[in-house]
Design a protein around this motif. Sequence first.
Motif, short mmCIF file in Angstrom:
data_model
loop_
_atom_site.label_atom_id
_atom_site.label_comp_id
_atom_site.label_asym_id
_atom_site.label_seq_id
_atom_site.Cartn_x
_atom_site.Cartn_y
_atom_site.Cartn_z
N LYS A 65 10.52 -22.07 -32.25
CA LYS A 65 11.31 -22.69 -33.30
C LYS A 65 12.47 -23.49 -32.72
O LYS A 65 12.98 -24.42 -33.37
N LYS A 216 16.18 -20.93 -44.41
CA LYS A 216 15.19 -20.38 -43.47
C LYS A 216 13.79 -20.32 -44.08
O LYS A 216 13.06 -19.33 -43.94
N ASN A 218 9.94 -21.12 -44.41
CA ASN A 218 8.91 -21.20 -43.38
C ASN A 218 7.98 -22.39 -43.63
O ASN A 218 6.83 -22.25 -44.02
N GLU A 220 6.77 -25.63 -41.39
CA GLU A 220 6.81 -26.20 -40.05
C GLU A 220 6.76 -27.73 -40.11
O GLU A 220 6.28 -28.32 -41.07
N SER A 237 2.70 -25.70 -44.40
CA SER A 237 3.01 -24.33 -44.80
C SER A 237 1.73 -23.64 -45.26
O SER A 237 0.75 -24.29 -45.62
N THR A 271 2.79 -19.70 -37.31
CA THR A 271 4.01 -20.26 -36.71
C THR A 271 4.39 -19.42 -35.51
O THR A 271 3.97 -18.29 -35.34
#
Length: 272
Positions: A65, A216, A218, A220, A237, A271
Amino acid sequence: MAVITLSRQVAAWGDEVAQSLAQQIGYKFVSRKDIEKRIVELGFPESKMPKYDERKPGFFASLAKNRDEYLNYVQMAILEAAALGNVIIIGRGAFAVLEDLPNNVSVRLVADEKTRIERLKKEFNWDDKQAKQRIAESDQNRAGFHQSFYNVDIDNSSLYHAVLNTGYVSVEKTAAIIADIVKETVTAELEEEGKKKIQEKLTAQRIINKLYFEKKLNIEFMHARIEKNEFILYGVSDSPAIVQQALHFIKEELPEYEVKSAVSIVQDFKTY
């Protein structure tokens, strides 16, 4: 309010040209150290900079990340610098970040290998082997950085408004050529369009940073684009619910825009 972005090979006198150009036309030179300092101020750990800063990240670093964090921070730093107007930004893929800016003039600085070797030998008191190794390492790192983060070939001349060889043209003359290009191509109308575009890009990036660092969520490869009255969210996602959370947040933050999703939903997307 033109924005000049310089891409350069090592030993192609990038900083020297930028400094001369700044003196000739009264622009602010935003150096590598300036951008690096701002990236750290925004929140990226200074200890992790060597893994990403103008180099291709290693395999595991490219999956982490921290890679996306670095990209978000560097884009924000570049956009903030561009918003100042009348600036010269060197390196960090600024030409790619600002490629669709109407008032951007992007220039690639190169030099022949013999000239580059002689410059490095003189500057660092190196022999031929050391200079050649530095050139090979730098060229590979910068090519990898731009391919990894922006998916562009840094040596593709069509990406720039001009490519200038400082092995044949002096620093002062190179700067003067760039100054002439800016004078001849950046009109008052393009400057106004550019100001608006920069603010749109900053707005989009700030929202992405909030979704990424505060919420935050999720998603990408998250990025966004503003077109007229539309805010379009992109990324990958495995959860439509998370995408809906993001869209709801954007609508609350920017009620004046119609919010749309272009996020790809991929089941079992992993991820790292």
